[in-house]
Design an enzyme around this catalytic site. Structure first.
Site, PDB file in Angstrom:
ATOM      1  N   HIS A  28      -6.911  -1.837   3.749  1.00 15.16           N
ATOM      2  CA  HIS A  28      -6.508  -0.568   3.873  1.00 15.16           C
ATOM      3  C   HIS A  28      -8.070   0.117   3.989  1.00 15.16           C
ATOM      4  O   HIS A  28      -8.672   0.490   3.057  1.00 15.16           O
ATOM      5  CB  HIS A  28      -5.973  -0.199   2.428  1.00 15.16           C
ATOM      6  CG  HIS A  28      -5.577   1.293   2.402  1.00 15.16           C
ATOM      7  ND1 HIS A  28      -4.630   1.914   1.351  1.00 15.16           N
ATOM      8  CD2 HIS A  28      -5.935   2.347   2.986  1.00 15.16           C
ATOM      9  CE1 HIS A  28      -4.413   3.067   1.629  1.00 15.16           C
ATOM     10  NE2 HIS A  28      -5.476   3.574   2.500  1.00 15.16           N
ATOM     11  N   THR A  72       0.857  -1.179   0.105  1.00 12.52           N
ATOM     12  CA  THR A  72       0.145   0.013  -0.045  1.00 12.52           C
ATOM     13  C   THR A  72       1.110   1.153   0.011  1.00 12.52           C
ATOM     14  O   THR A  72       1.658   1.262   0.784  1.00 12.52           O
ATOM     15  CB  THR A  72      -0.925  -0.103   1.495  1.00 12.52           C
ATOM     16  OG1 THR A  72      -1.973  -0.896   1.025  1.00 12.52           O
ATOM     17  CG2 THR A  72      -1.362   1.423   1.520  1.00 12.52           C
ATOM     18  N   CYS A  93      -5.636   6.720   6.988  1.00 13.58           N
ATOM     19  CA  CYS A  93      -5.885   5.487   6.757  1.00 13.58           C
ATOM     20  C   CYS A  93      -5.525   4.477   7.528  1.00 13.58           C
ATOM     21  O   CYS A  93      -4.210   4.638   7.882  1.00 13.58           O
ATOM     22  CB  CYS A  93      -6.282   5.236   5.491  1.00 13.58           C
ATOM     23  SG  CYS A  93      -7.331   5.921   4.378  1.00 13.58           S
TER      24      CYS A  93
END
Lengths: 159, 204
Positions: free
Chosen positions: A44, A21, A27
């Site tokens: 995520h 990611t 997040c």
């Protein structure tokens, strides 16, 4: 090596390879590892709870439904909850204001919600790199369950 | 009115684009006055993007960018964010301080100068929006962050995520002589405010 990108409000699993990611901010990246079967899963998530808002069809967007879905996915390829451990990264507060704006504290709320869901499901949290005011790129390996974390100002570390 | 941002039609997008256009025009004028020089502005692009596309914006998720963020208060609540890549920031500082900048590292003075420009641009947009809609709107002082584009964009993306799986993106390009500055502006009203906004613009 098999490297799968996990975007915002997205999740995936891998048996031989890594999950990546890029530029995680407020997040939270929830990395779950099945030690015995060597299955890695990464979610995520953007928001703490799917129960707070109406627009909740994308399960991967929320800590509560995202973690459940991720575990279901890992179990569907032979994983077992008993052998799973978790690591967390992200949940930063990228901007600061003087007033108490809830939205700006969303990173912290995402971390709390992720931890509480893992606890509810009996999955042990073994390490984390959360909070702060900076972004992170993370890479989760199915070979050893290591979570590599890169930042702009603070270099790289593995948890 | 039952608003679904995922299904904003072309007319609404055109209205938002026009709003971006006029706002950017005001911002360019304000910037020109500040610099005491002519500033050109390009027609902004207005796009609705999926979260998965956010990564590809502004040179990729790991590309360092400057984000300047404001709260909007008054008749509607929400946020406005102005994003610049480092090349644009460097160009902007060169224009502002009238000297060649050797590298991309920003000192406190330069960060504060950028913050002030962001402030002028965001206020121009908001003032324009207030006039067009007849709403009372105020912006907070700016908060600035320099980090990976993905991390900066996660903040407006999260706010949009309450109402939609998409993000509203307004791209504006300013240039002075041969130095160009591409600024990306994100306007993020909360869902109720979005409806008030569109109603006052006469498009609901």
């Amino acid at each position: 090596m098999n490297s799968i990108k996990v975007g915002m409000a997205d999740l995936n699993i891998v048996k031989e390879g890594t999950l990546v990611t890029l530029g995680l901010g407020s997040c939270v990246g929830i990395a779950i590892y099945d030690k015995r079967k060597k299955i890695a899963g990464l979610a995520h998530i953007m928001l703490p709870s799917s129960k707070e808002i109406k627009n909740n069809s994308n399960k991967a967007k929320f800590a509560d439904s995202g973690i459940e879905l991720l575990i279901d996915k890992m179990e569907s390829v032979g994983g077992n909850k008993i052998n799973m451990v978790a690591k967390l990264a992200g949940g930063a507060q990228m901007f600061k204001f003087n007033n108490n704006n809830d939205i700006l504290k969303i990173g912290e709320r995402n971390i709390i919600a992720s931890k509480s869901k893992l606890k509810e499901l009996g999955i042990r949290l073994i390490s984390e790199d959360t909070g702060g005011n900076f972004g992170r790129t993370i890479e989760f390996s199915s070979y050893d369950g290591s979570l590599k974390i890169k930042t702009i100002g603070f270099g790289m570390k593995i948890i | 009115m039952n608003l679904d941002i995922n299904n904003l039609n072309n007319i609404l997008l055109d209205v938002l684009k026009e709003l971006g256009n006029i706002g950017a025009g005001n911002a360019a004028t304000a910037l020109a006055q500040m610099l005491n020089n002519k500033v050109d502005m390009d027609v902004p692009q207005v796009r609705l993007l999926n979260f998965s596309e956010v990564d590809s914006l502004i040179g990729g998720a790991e590309n360092p960018v400057v984000g300047i963020y404001f709260c909007i208060n008054g008749d509607i609540v929400g946020n406005i964010m102005f994003i610049l890549d480092l090349e644009s920031s460097k160009n902007l500082i060169e224009i502002l301080l009238n000297k060649k900048k050797p590298d991309y590292d920003l000192n406190e003075f330069e960060i504060s100068a950028l913050s002030e420009v962001g402030n002028i641009l965001a206020s121009s947009y908001i003032n324009c929006l207030a006039k067009m809609t007849n709403l009372n709107l105020k912006t907070s002082i700016p908060s600035i962050s320099i980090d990976m584009a993905g991390a900066i964009l996660s903040v407006p993306a999260i706010q949009f995520s309450y109402v939609s799986d998409k993000i509203l993106f307004i791209e504006t390009e300013f240039s002075e002589n041969n130095k160009s500055i591409t600024g990306n502006l994100l306007l993020i009203p909360d869902i109720d405010s979005f409806e008030i906004l569109l109603e006052n613009l006469g498009v609901s």
